[in-house]
Design a protein around this motif. Sequence first.
Motif, mmCIF file in Angstrom:
data_model
loop_
_atom_site.group_PDB
_atom_site.id
_atom_site.type_symbol
_atom_site.label_atom_id
_atom_site.label_comp_id
_atom_site.label_asym_id
_atom_site.label_seq_id
_atom_site.Cartn_x
_atom_site.Cartn_y
_atom_site.Cartn_z
ATOM 1 N N ALA A 1 39.068 30.902 52.857
ATOM 2 C CA ALA A 1 38.462 30.075 51.949
ATOM 3 C C ALA A 1 38.756 28.165 52.309
ATOM 4 O O ALA A 1 37.805 27.722 51.497
ATOM 5 C CB ALA A 1 39.203 30.083 50.690
ATOM 6 N N ARG B 1 33.018 31.200 48.255
ATOM 7 C CA ARG B 1 34.008 31.832 47.320
ATOM 8 C C ARG B 1 34.879 33.371 48.282
ATOM 9 O O ARG B 1 33.218 34.060 48.314
ATOM 10 C CB ARG B 1 34.553 32.007 46.055
ATOM 11 C CG ARG B 1 33.763 31.264 45.344
ATOM 12 C CD ARG B 1 32.925 30.769 44.153
ATOM 13 N NE ARG B 1 31.430 31.419 44.155
ATOM 14 C CZ ARG B 1 30.004 30.854 44.034
ATOM 15 N NH1 ARG B 1 30.719 29.189 43.901
ATOM 16 N NH2 ARG B 1 29.502 30.694 43.980
ATOM 17 N N ALA C 1 28.835 33.287 48.897
ATOM 18 C CA ALA C 1 30.254 34.144 48.955
ATOM 19 C C ALA C 1 30.658 34.849 50.488
ATOM 20 O O ALA C 1 29.973 34.769 51.261
ATOM 21 C CB ALA C 1 30.123 34.972 47.412
#
Lengths: 132, 135
Positions: free
Chosen positions: B15, B21, B34
């Motif tokens: 992160a 994400r 992500a």
Amino acid sequence: MTFVHGKNTYISLNGVDLSAFVTTSQIEKTADKHDVTTYGRDDHVYSGGLKDGTVTMSGIYDNGASGPRATIQALIGQTCTLVRRPDGTGSGKAQDSLTVLVEKYVETSPVADMVTWSCDMQKSGAITTTAQ
Amino acid sequence: MILSAVMDEIAGVLAGITGLRVHDHPPATVNPPAGIVSYPDRVEYDQTYGRGMDRIRDLGVVLLTGKATDRSARDTVAGWAKGSGSGSVKATLEGHTWTSCHVLVVTSCTFDVVTIAGVDYLAAIFSLDIAGQGA
């Protein structure tokens, strides 16, 4: 009588439990042989002599204060006590205890895997084999 | 070594890469860019005597970015896949001091195209080799 898995084997050197860093260990128990063959025989005849033996162990390197490097390196060239319990620790289980001369300690670093180590020892004196 | 703790820690470390994400397990929906910490094929127990060491040789981390046909997507995965520096997944993970395991090495990165809601996203799939306390 039951078969026994190796994962529970216990081994210590100079009182330090190294089990968590060991993947393979072995005690080789041997004896000298004397040829006492005399005239008139068709086959060799032997007599047993002095007992001897070696111990080897190897495993995964650990840099802790009780890891293989810290424990074994200081013992090279010295004698100390080795204890091995092939069935693991527990009442009535087998145990070999002996004095060994620490002869060799080797560290190996493959580029794509864990650092490993190995140790060769010479048996010095008798092995005490008892139940725990 | 507890698998969920390792997956949580990996997600937390990743992160720190800008704009990412990260999910600590495969989620129901994903909104790229992500990251997804996936499950390993297996946990190998008893690598040493006395429950000394367990090992996970191939835990996968999937990072998704834009459309596979976008040049910017190529540049993004190239940044993740580089071997060192800011944004490098290997440098980020291997530079961390781990508490849920003893050592973690990023061994490889492969690439694929993943289709989500009819859109083809470029994916970088990292393989992690992890060793930790067995007990």
